[in-house]
Design a protein around this motif. Structure first.
Motif, PDB file in Angstrom:
ATOM      1  N   ALA A   1     -16.480   7.997  42.833  1.00 53.46           N
ATOM      2  CA  ALA A   1     -17.285   7.925  44.054  1.00 53.46           C
ATOM      3  C   ALA A   1     -17.195   6.531  44.673  1.00 53.46           C
ATOM      4  N   ASP A   2     -17.270   5.495  43.831  1.00 54.67           N
ATOM      5  CA  ASP A   2     -17.160   4.126  44.335  1.00 54.67           C
ATOM      6  C   ASP A   2     -15.803   3.882  44.982  1.00 54.67           C
ATOM      7  N   ALA A   3     -14.767   4.540  44.454  1.00 51.82           N
ATOM      8  CA  ALA A   3     -13.414   4.366  44.994  1.00 51.82           C
ATOM      9  C   ALA A   3     -13.127   5.315  46.145  1.00 51.82           C
ATOM     10  N   ASP A   4     -14.082   6.158  46.507  1.00 52.31           N
ATOM     11  CA  ASP A   4     -13.955   7.104  47.611  1.00 52.31           C
ATOM     12  C   ASP A   4     -12.802   8.083  47.389  1.00 52.31           C
ATOM     13  N   ILE A   5     -12.624   8.498  46.135  1.00 56.59           N
ATOM     14  CA  ILE A   5     -11.581   9.471  45.773  1.00 56.59           C
ATOM     15  C   ILE A   5     -12.228  10.849  45.657  1.00 56.59           C
ATOM     16  N   PRO A   6     -11.668  11.888  46.279  1.00 57.88           N
ATOM     17  CA  PRO A   6     -12.272  13.230  46.178  1.00 57.88           C
ATOM     18  C   PRO A   6     -12.305  13.736  44.735  1.00 57.88           C
ATOM     19  N   PHE A   7     -13.457  14.215  44.322  1.00 60.67           N
ATOM     20  CA  PHE A   7     -13.634  14.769  42.982  1.00 60.67           C
ATOM     21  C   PHE A   7     -14.889  15.627  43.015  1.00 60.67           C
ATOM     22  N   ALA A   8     -15.131  16.374  41.937  1.00 61.40           N
ATOM     23  CA  ALA A   8     -16.383  17.123  41.809  1.00 61.40           C
ATOM     24  C   ALA A   8     -16.586  17.556  40.371  1.00 61.40           C
ATOM     25  N   PRO A   9     -17.789  17.344  39.828  1.00 59.76           N
ATOM     26  CA  PRO A   9     -18.104  18.003  38.557  1.00 59.76           C
ATOM     27  C   PRO A   9     -18.173  19.508  38.801  1.00 59.76           C
ATOM     28  N   VAL A  10     -17.735  20.289  37.843  1.00 64.96           N
ATOM     29  CA  VAL A  10     -17.728  21.747  37.993  1.00 64.96           C
ATOM     30  C   VAL A  10     -19.057  22.270  37.460  1.00 64.96           C
ATOM     31  N   LEU A  11     -19.950  22.628  38.370  1.00 66.81           N
ATOM     32  CA  LEU A  11     -21.300  23.049  38.010  1.00 66.81           C
ATOM     33  C   LEU A  11     -21.404  24.565  37.988  1.00 66.81           C
ATOM     34  N   ASP A  12     -22.323  25.072  37.184  1.00 64.71           N
ATOM     35  CA  ASP A  12     -22.668  26.482  37.334  1.00 64.71           C
ATOM     36  C   ASP A  12     -23.778  26.590  38.377  1.00 64.71           C
ATOM     37  N   ALA A  13     -24.152  27.832  38.719  1.00 62.77           N
ATOM     38  CA  ALA A  13     -25.106  28.031  39.811  1.00 62.77           C
ATOM     39  C   ALA A  13     -26.448  27.363  39.515  1.00 62.77           C
ATOM     40  N   ALA A  14     -26.906  27.444  38.266  1.00 66.28           N
ATOM     41  CA  ALA A  14     -28.194  26.853  37.917  1.00 66.28           C
ATOM     42  C   ALA A  14     -28.153  25.338  38.053  1.00 66.28           C
ATOM     43  N   GLU A  15     -27.052  24.727  37.655  1.00 63.43           N
ATOM     44  CA  GLU A  15     -26.919  23.273  37.777  1.00 63.43           C
ATOM     45  C   GLU A  15     -26.873  22.852  39.244  1.00 63.43           C
ATOM     46  N   ALA A  16     -26.149  23.616  40.067  1.00 62.01           N
ATOM     47  CA  ALA A  16     -26.099  23.294  41.495  1.00 62.01           C
ATOM     48  C   ALA A  16     -27.486  23.398  42.114  1.00 62.01           C
ATOM     49  N   LEU A  17     -28.242  24.419  41.712  1.00 60.94           N
ATOM     50  CA  LEU A  17     -29.583  24.627  42.254  1.00 60.94           C
ATOM     51  C   LEU A  17     -30.525  23.504  41.855  1.00 60.94           C
ATOM     52  N   ALA A  18     -30.326  22.951  40.649  1.00 68.33           N
ATOM     53  CA  ALA A  18     -31.206  21.902  40.148  1.00 68.33           C
ATOM     54  C   ALA A  18     -30.823  20.515  40.660  1.00 68.33           C
ATOM     55  N   SER A  19     -29.765  20.419  41.442  1.00 73.02           N
ATOM     56  CA  SER A  19     -29.286  19.107  41.895  1.00 73.02           C
ATOM     57  C   SER A  19     -30.203  18.503  42.943  1.00 73.02           C
ATOM     58  N   GLU A  20     -30.173  17.174  43.049  1.00 71.20           N
ATOM     59  CA  GLU A  20     -30.948  16.493  44.072  1.00 71.20           C
ATOM     60  C   GLU A  20     -30.464  16.898  45.466  1.00 71.20           C
TER      61      GLU A  20
ATOM     62  N   SER B   1     -31.363  19.508  50.981  1.00 75.98           N
ATOM     63  CA  SER B   1     -30.519  20.189  51.965  1.00 75.98           C
ATOM     64  C   SER B   1     -31.171  21.364  52.674  1.00 75.98           C
ATOM     65  N   ALA B   2     -32.484  21.516  52.578  1.00 71.88           N
ATOM     66  CA  ALA B   2     -33.165  22.646  53.223  1.00 71.88           C
ATOM     67  C   ALA B   2     -32.485  23.955  52.838  1.00 71.88           C
ATOM     68  N   LEU B   3     -32.226  24.094  51.543  1.00 72.33           N
ATOM     69  CA  LEU B   3     -31.486  25.249  51.047  1.00 72.33           C
ATOM     70  C   LEU B   3     -32.299  26.538  51.127  1.00 72.33           C
ATOM     71  N   PHE B   4     -33.618  26.411  51.085  1.00 68.26           N
ATOM     72  CA  PHE B   4     -34.468  27.600  51.028  1.00 68.26           C
ATOM     73  C   PHE B   4     -35.441  27.647  52.190  1.00 68.26           C
TER      74      PHE B   4
END
Length: 386
Positions: free
Chosen positions: A298-317, A322-325
């Motif tokens: 992230a500091d180097a501005d290189i595209p990446f992503a941790p591979v989350l399951d749906a529950a982990e994505a939902l629990a993210s900050e 993001s007004a998801l609901f």
């Protein structure tokens, strides 16, 4: 927008729900006794069918039997009231119920009509019955594993034709309203679940239809666009496929410096890597944990992503910000519903609550009065039956 939804199950109600989220007044026309197919789902939220809560919140319910002597009268009044109607049926079924474009536009010559069917209005499959998985299977969109003589859908597969049909139907209604405003006449749009499932594979189909090489699976794109295990065995997707990102990535991961200039950057500006790089990158990624690599990349501005399951994505900050609901209130308490992925003017404030999912026929008397019709006295207007 005034929308009358004559459909049931998933695609039509999803389209109507999306339009309700955009501010439409949606009337659901349902069968007395059973209602639409989402009401009796066994999976429940707050004691109600999950799809009923998710798709019918924000709508009003008019219960009328299509075999009732009042059916033609009510259908005609609905068509006159509406800006657009949504009809989910095979073409011949729509004609039998007088819910086809020709019949409804006799009542309203400026109506926007959206028909939804399994396989479309023409072609040898147009009269076939269809559920969501049927159309996906005929569209090459059902991934299978085989065990002996049994076939099983692969874990994680989700139907695509039916939900996409709901999205495209809502889009078609909006486009129809715009065309009507320009031309002044009725508009007819038809959405095929099968066509939607085919569209989902638009990249692969474009290659096949033009005798090009098959579009590669994501797992076969190349080692510079792949998922690797970090020191904590958690998966991380790294995507340094542009030259500037790749050069930074080589330096940060201590890969051989000679790799930094390796690539055919002039062709499209990206390079997905070479087979001999895979083991080198895999070994380099074991040097840090997923969290550590996330911070470094992230500091180097290189595209990446941790591979989350749906529950982990939902629990993210990010989900919280993001007004998801948006919410609705039911007897069991407040329910969170995933909102349409639209915000206005960049404002990510929480959208206002939707009205609760209606009881079957809850608004029948009210709606009949709005349509200029008299409610049946024998059932107090809660349903219109035979």
């Amino acid at each position: 927008m005034r929308i009358v939804d004559f459909s049931t199950h998933l695609p039509g109600p999803l389209a109507a729900h999306l339009l309700a989220e955009l501010g439409a007044d949606v009337l659901k026309v349902e069968r007395p006794g059973t209602g639409d197919g989402n009401r009796d789902r066994r999976a429940t939220i707050a004691g109600l069918g999950d799809l009923h809560v998710a798709l019918n919140s924000g709508t009003r319910s008019l219960a009328v039997d299509s075999r009732s002597a009042r059916w033609p009268e009510i259908v005609g009044a609905c068509a006159r009231w509406a800006d657009a109607v949504i009809v989910g049926a095979r073409p011949e079924s729509a004609r039998r119920l007088a819910l086809d474009f020709a019949s409804l536009t006799t009542h309203n010559p400026s109506l926007v009509y959206c028909g939804i069917s399994g396989y479309g209005a023409r072609g040898p499959w147009s009269s076939l019955p269809a559920h969501g998985q049927n159309v996906d299977a005929r569209a090459g969109a059902v991934p299978l594993n085989q065990d002996g003589r049994r076939f099983f859908t692969r874990p994680g597969w989700r139907p695509v034709g039916a939900p996409l049909a709901g999205v495209f139907a809502a889009l078609g209604v909006l486009a129809g309203l715009q065309r009507r405003s320009e031309r002044g006449d009725a508009q007819c749009v038809h959405v095929s679940l099968w066509h939607c499932a085919m569209w989902w594979n638009w990249r692969e189909l474009t290659s096949l239809a033009n005798d090009e090489a098959p579009f590669p699976d994501h797992c076969a794109i190349g080692p510079r666009y792949a998922v690797y295990a970090c020191s904590d065995d958690l998966p991380l997707l790294v995507c340094p496929i542009e030259e500037k990102f790749w050069r930074r990535f080589v330096e940060l991961t201590d890969l051989p410096a000679s790799l930094a200039s390796r690539g055919t950057w002039q062709v499209g500006g990206t390079d997905f890597g070479y087979p001999d790089e895979e083991n080198l990158i895999a070994a380099a990624m074991t040097a840090k944990s997923s969290q550590e690599w996330s911070s470094v990349l992230a500091d180097a501005d290189i595209p990446f992503a941790p591979v989350l399951d749906a529950a982990e994505a939902l629990a993210s900050e990010h989900a919280a910000a993001s007004a998801l609901f948006r919410t609705t209130a039911v007897s069991g308490g407040q329910v969170n519903l995933v909102s349409a992925p639209l915000t206005w003017g960049g404002d990510a404030a929480l959208p206002p609550p939707l009205t609760p999912p209606p009881e079957l026929g809850e608004h029948t008397a009210q709606i009949l009065a709005e349509l200029g019709l008299v409610a049946d006295t024998e059932d107090n207007g809660s349903t219109v039956s035979r």
